[in-house]
Motif scaffolding. Structure first.
Motif, mmCIF file in Angstrom:
data_model
loop_
_atom_site.group_PDB
_atom_site.id
_atom_site.type_symbol
_atom_site.label_atom_id
_atom_site.label_comp_id
_atom_site.label_asym_id
_atom_site.label_seq_id
_atom_site.Cartn_x
_atom_site.Cartn_y
_atom_site.Cartn_z
ATOM 1 N N PHE A 40 -2.299 3.164 10.854
ATOM 2 C CA PHE A 40 -2.404 2.662 9.488
ATOM 3 C C PHE A 40 -1.348 3.291 8.593
ATOM 4 O O PHE A 40 -0.749 4.315 8.915
ATOM 5 N N VAL A 41 -1.137 2.655 7.451
ATOM 6 C CA VAL A 41 -0.327 3.190 6.367
ATOM 7 C C VAL A 41 -1.196 3.167 5.127
ATOM 8 O O VAL A 41 -1.752 2.126 4.769
ATOM 9 N N GLU A 42 -1.355 4.341 4.514
ATOM 10 C CA GLU A 42 -2.138 4.454 3.280
ATOM 11 C C GLU A 42 -1.167 4.616 2.122
ATOM 12 O O GLU A 42 -0.264 5.446 2.170
ATOM 13 N N LEU A 43 -1.368 3.804 1.092
ATOM 14 C CA LEU A 43 -0.558 3.885 -0.112
ATOM 15 C C LEU A 43 -1.379 4.520 -1.222
ATOM 16 O O LEU A 43 -2.604 4.367 -1.264
ATOM 17 N N LEU A 44 -0.706 5.204 -2.115
ATOM 18 C CA LEU A 44 -1.334 5.811 -3.289
ATOM 19 C C LEU A 44 -0.636 5.248 -4.511
ATOM 20 O O LEU A 44 0.602 5.231 -4.573
ATOM 21 N N GLY A 45 -1.413 4.758 -5.455
ATOM 22 C CA GLY A 45 -0.816 4.152 -6.642
ATOM 23 C C GLY A 45 -1.775 4.103 -7.810
ATOM 24 O O GLY A 45 -2.861 4.683 -7.781
ATOM 25 N N GLU A 46 -1.352 3.390 -8.823
ATOM 26 C CA GLU A 46 -2.151 3.250 -10.030
ATOM 27 C C GLU A 46 -3.347 2.345 -9.739
ATOM 28 O O GLU A 46 -3.158 1.217 -9.271
ATOM 29 N N PRO A 47 -4.574 2.803 -9.989
ATOM 30 C CA PRO A 47 -5.748 1.964 -9.744
ATOM 31 C C PRO A 47 -5.622 0.617 -10.453
ATOM 32 O O PRO A 47 -5.201 0.544 -11.618
ATOM 33 N N GLY A 48 -5.935 -0.439 -9.713
ATOM 34 C CA GLY A 48 -5.890 -1.784 -10.267
ATOM 35 C C GLY A 48 -4.525 -2.448 -10.210
ATOM 36 O O GLY A 48 -4.396 -3.631 -10.517
ATOM 37 N N ALA A 49 -3.484 -1.715 -9.811
ATOM 38 C CA ALA A 49 -2.142 -2.291 -9.744
ATOM 39 C C ALA A 49 -2.046 -3.288 -8.597
ATOM 40 O O ALA A 49 -2.658 -3.123 -7.551
ATOM 41 N N SER A 50 -1.268 -4.325 -8.808
ATOM 42 C CA SER A 50 -1.029 -5.342 -7.795
ATOM 43 C C SER A 50 0.149 -4.934 -6.920
ATOM 44 O O SER A 50 1.073 -4.260 -7.376
ATOM 45 N N THR A 51 0.122 -5.364 -5.667
ATOM 46 C CA THR A 51 1.232 -5.110 -4.749
ATOM 47 C C THR A 51 2.149 -6.329 -4.633
ATOM 48 O O THR A 51 2.899 -6.441 -3.666
ATOM 49 N N GLU A 52 2.117 -7.181 -5.624
ATOM 50 C CA GLU A 52 2.968 -8.369 -5.607
ATOM 51 C C GLU A 52 4.434 -7.971 -5.422
ATOM 52 O O GLU A 52 4.922 -7.052 -6.075
ATOM 53 N N GLY A 53 5.100 -8.629 -4.511
ATOM 54 C CA GLY A 53 6.509 -8.370 -4.248
ATOM 55 C C GLY A 53 6.773 -7.164 -3.373
ATOM 56 O O GLY A 53 7.927 -6.802 -3.156
ATOM 57 N N CYS A 54 5.725 -6.528 -2.857
ATOM 58 C CA CYS A 54 5.891 -5.303 -2.065
ATOM 59 C C CYS A 54 5.657 -5.569 -0.580
ATOM 60 O O CYS A 54 4.929 -6.491 -0.211
ATOM 61 N N ALA A 55 6.275 -4.719 0.249
ATOM 62 C CA ALA A 55 6.113 -4.814 1.702
ATOM 63 C C ALA A 55 6.291 -3.436 2.314
ATOM 64 O O ALA A 55 6.970 -2.577 1.758
ATOM 65 N N VAL A 56 5.643 -3.244 3.459
ATOM 66 C CA VAL A 56 5.849 -2.056 4.277
ATOM 67 C C VAL A 56 6.659 -2.505 5.485
ATOM 68 O O VAL A 56 6.307 -3.487 6.138
ATOM 69 N N SER A 57 7.742 -1.784 5.739
ATOM 70 C CA SER A 57 8.595 -2.096 6.887
ATOM 71 C C SER A 57 8.591 -0.935 7.855
ATOM 72 O O SER A 57 8.633 0.221 7.439
ATOM 73 N N LEU A 58 8.543 -1.255 9.141
ATOM 74 C CA LEU A 58 8.694 -0.271 10.193
ATOM 75 C C LEU A 58 10.095 -0.461 10.761
ATOM 76 O O LEU A 58 10.454 -1.569 11.182
ATOM 77 N N VAL A 59 10.875 0.611 10.733
ATOM 78 C CA VAL A 59 12.284 0.539 11.102
ATOM 79 C C VAL A 59 12.518 1.453 12.296
ATOM 80 O O VAL A 59 12.166 2.632 12.263
#
Length: 180
Positions: A40-59
């Motif tokens: 898994f990948v856990e993200l930490l951010g502002e509560p309620g924020a949208s991830t619109e336009g975001c992606a996780v890439s494995l390189v």
């Protein structure tokens, strides 16, 4: 920052502010020998924020082997950071707290023979690189099946300083082993 309180002009109080991007990689559990089963990948951010336009890439070795948009469903809906500030996306439902909408089967690096020399997890929003963690070929230990976690949500821009191996994985919660 020093602030004088209006009720007592002689009293001074010092406050420390933690500054980090609005969304960072907080913890990851990887195991290329099992094609990321339970990873898994856990993200930490502002509560309620949208991830619109975001992606996780494995390189791997400079090439994107998995690009996971941070959205789910048909039509695609961006994820929302939970009230505690976390979002976990996982390869499968073996990760505690993950339900069907957080399962992203294409979150996988299949490398059972350890042929890749560099492995990196990147977080991008609208193509801008917000955060990345290189765990093979870099300063962090590459221990398949072990979690790497960020300490206290702090991002210095140096993953080798910000991340440490964790005693155990802790998706959806504060990391078990914080960075000293």
């Amino acid at each position: 920052i020093e602030v004088r309180r209006p009720d007592d002009s002689l009293a001074e109080t010092t406050y420390w502010l933690t500054v980090r991007p609005w969304l960072v990689i907080n913890e990851l559990l990887h195991d290329e020998t099992t094609a990321w089963l339970g990873g898994f990948v856990e993200l930490l951010g502002e509560p309620g924020a949208s991830t619109e336009g975001c992606a996780v890439s494995l390189v791997a070795d400079g090439a994107v082997v998995a690009d996971v948009p941070l959205q789910h469903g048909e039509p695609a809906v961006p994820y929302v950071i939970d009230p505690l500030g976390y979002l976990v996306i996982a390869h499968d439902d073996m990760v505690p707290g993950v339900d069907a909408i957080q399962v992203q089967p294409n979150l996988v690096v299949d490398d059972p023979n350890g042929l890749y020399t560099t492995l990196v997890v990147q977080l991008r929003c609208y193509e801008a690189l917000l955060d990345e963690v290189q765990y093979r070929g870099g300063a962090l230990p590459d221990q398949p099946g072990a979690a790497l976690g960020r300490g206290f949500g702090i991002s210095t821009g140096d993953a080798a300083r910000d991340f440490r191996p964790q005693l155990e994985a802790s998706p959806w919660f504060q990391n078990v082993s914080e960075v000293p």
